[in-house]
Design a protein around this motif. Structure first.
Motif, PDB file in Angstrom:
ATOM      1  N   LYS A  57      -2.890   8.347   3.933  1.00 64.44           N
ATOM      2  CA  LYS A  57      -3.459   9.648   3.540  1.00 64.44           C
ATOM      3  C   LYS A  57      -3.557  10.602   4.726  1.00 64.44           C
ATOM      4  O   LYS A  57      -3.679  11.807   4.554  1.00 64.44           O
ATOM      5  N   THR A 103      -7.331   4.237   4.814  1.00 64.92           N
ATOM      6  CA  THR A 103      -5.957   4.120   4.313  1.00 64.92           C
ATOM      7  C   THR A 103      -5.108   5.127   5.074  1.00 64.92           C
ATOM      8  O   THR A 103      -5.134   6.327   4.788  1.00 64.92           O
ATOM      9  N   ASN A 112      -8.356   7.823   8.725  1.00 62.08           N
ATOM     10  CA  ASN A 112      -8.714   7.390   7.381  1.00 62.08           C
ATOM     11  C   ASN A 112      -8.439   5.907   7.261  1.00 62.08           C
ATOM     12  O   ASN A 112      -7.457   5.400   7.820  1.00 62.08           O
TER      13      ASN A 112
END
Ligand SMILES: NC(=O)c1ccc[n+]([C@@H]2O[C@H](COP(=O)([O-])OP(=O)(O)OC[C@H]3O[C@@H](n4cnc5c(N)ncnc54)[C@H](OP(=O)(O)O)[C@@H]3O)[C@@H](O)[C@H]2O)c1
Length: 309
Positions: A37, A34, A32
């Motif tokens: 997460k 980010t 991901n």
């Protein structure tokens, strides 16, 4: 022996899907943008990859569940992108809601380097994804589709196959989302009508569902709408706006007038412009209520009012 799978894009949908694949026993790599997460999935045994290429290198079947067409382009074609990591014969399964043209481009790009592409967009909100009860619309070459079927089945209550051309699945998904958006529009108008006359929307919903309209769409969305339960979102209004935009663009390419889609688009755009893009898409009802002179049930400071794309 289960095929190794990668899931790229761990948002509201991708995260529960990845968790279900782990629970079903698939060797799993995740990535991901980010990274935070992705970390909770490591505890369940997933390998957290630093790039889309690294995730793809670890898998035979690479699922993307990203926000939109731009995100797909960034992740597939970017530096250390998905395409760079695909092994020969590996299969990319695009499960986001994107325009058919994007699937056609992806199919060409994969074919050129010896990998495969399937489109498999889904119906169902994050809570449905968490229960592994999505409904998958799948299209692509039959061999790779057979290979990917056990993975799709592990995520869903059903898989409909709609042809060998991946873009068909995206078209069917957009047709479905057009129906959903127009149901929200008409539900919002019906609610404004009864509310203006002083009736209770939830009671009216129960009456109408009992009489003739019983459907999970009216039930779930109608309850949210009448309670003003727009946050946290199940499906973000900004993503709904993206979908109706794709419907209208595809309709234009095919020469199909869709006036109802135009009405829904204007109301979604208005809701997003008033700062409601981060709310659930049932918040489109607020635009209709305000036009009817009803007091807003929700403030307008939950997302950037300029960025409605
Ligand atoms: N939610 C629903 O009810 C529902 C139902 C059916 C279909 N869908 C479709 O499923 C897809 C995902 O929806 P969602 O609700 O999971 O969305 P979401 O919660 O907003 O997640 C979006 C994902 O895309 C990633 N992303 C966005 N732009 C990116 C970029 N430029 N580069 C790399 N990654 C990027 C995000 O990464 P970050 O975490 O780094 O932001 C996140 O992982 C959408 O196409 C949506 O239309 C949603």
């Amino acid at each position: 022996m289960k095929e190794p799978v990668a899931v790229i894009g761990l948002g509201n949908m991708g995260f529960p899907m990845a968790r279900n694949l782990l629970a079903a026993g698939f060797p799993l790599a995740v990535h991901n943008r980010t990274r935070a997460k992705a970390e909770p999935l490591a505890a369940g045994g997933a390998a957290v990859a630093a790039s889309a290429a690294e995730a793809a290198e670890r898998a035979r079947i690479v699922i993307t569940m990203l926000a939109d067409d731009q995100a797909i382009d960034d992740v597939v074609f970017g530096e250390r992108g998905l395409l760079a990591g695909m092994k020969p014969g590996a299969i990319h399964v695009g499960m986001s809601t994107v325009e058919p043209a994007t699937s056609r481009r992806l199919a060409v790009a994969h074919r050129a380097q010896g990998s495969e592409y399937l489109a498999a967009p889904v119906f169902g909100r994050p809570e449905v994804a968490a229960e592994a009860k999505l409904y998958v619309i799948a299209a692509g070459p039959p061999g790779p589709l057979e290979t990917a079927l056990p993975v799709l089945r592990a995520l869903s209550r059903g898989v409909s196959r709609v042809g060998d051309d991946p873009s068909r699945a995206n078209l069917v998904k957009l047709a479905g989302n057009f129906l959903l958006a127009s149901m929200l529009e008409t539900l919002a108008e019906a609610f404004a009508l009864v509310e203006k006359a002083g009736l209770d929307r939830l009671a009216v919903l129960e009456t109408l569902n009992g009489a003739l309209f019983a459907s999970p769409v009216y039930q779930t969305n109608g309850e949210r709408m009448s309670r003003g339960a727009f946050s946290p979102p199940g499906f973000q209004l900004a993503l709904g706006l993206k979908d109706i935009r794709l419907v209208l663009r595809t309709a234009d390419q095919l020469g199909v007038p869709m006036p109802v889609a135009g009405v829904a688009y204007d109301h979604f755009l208005s809701a997003a412009s008033r700062g409601r893009g981060g709310l659930d898409w049932t918040a489109v009802s607020e635009v209709v209520r305000e036009a009817a002179g009803l007091a807003p049930a929700w403030g307008s400071s939950t997302s950037d009012p300029i960025n409605v794309r």
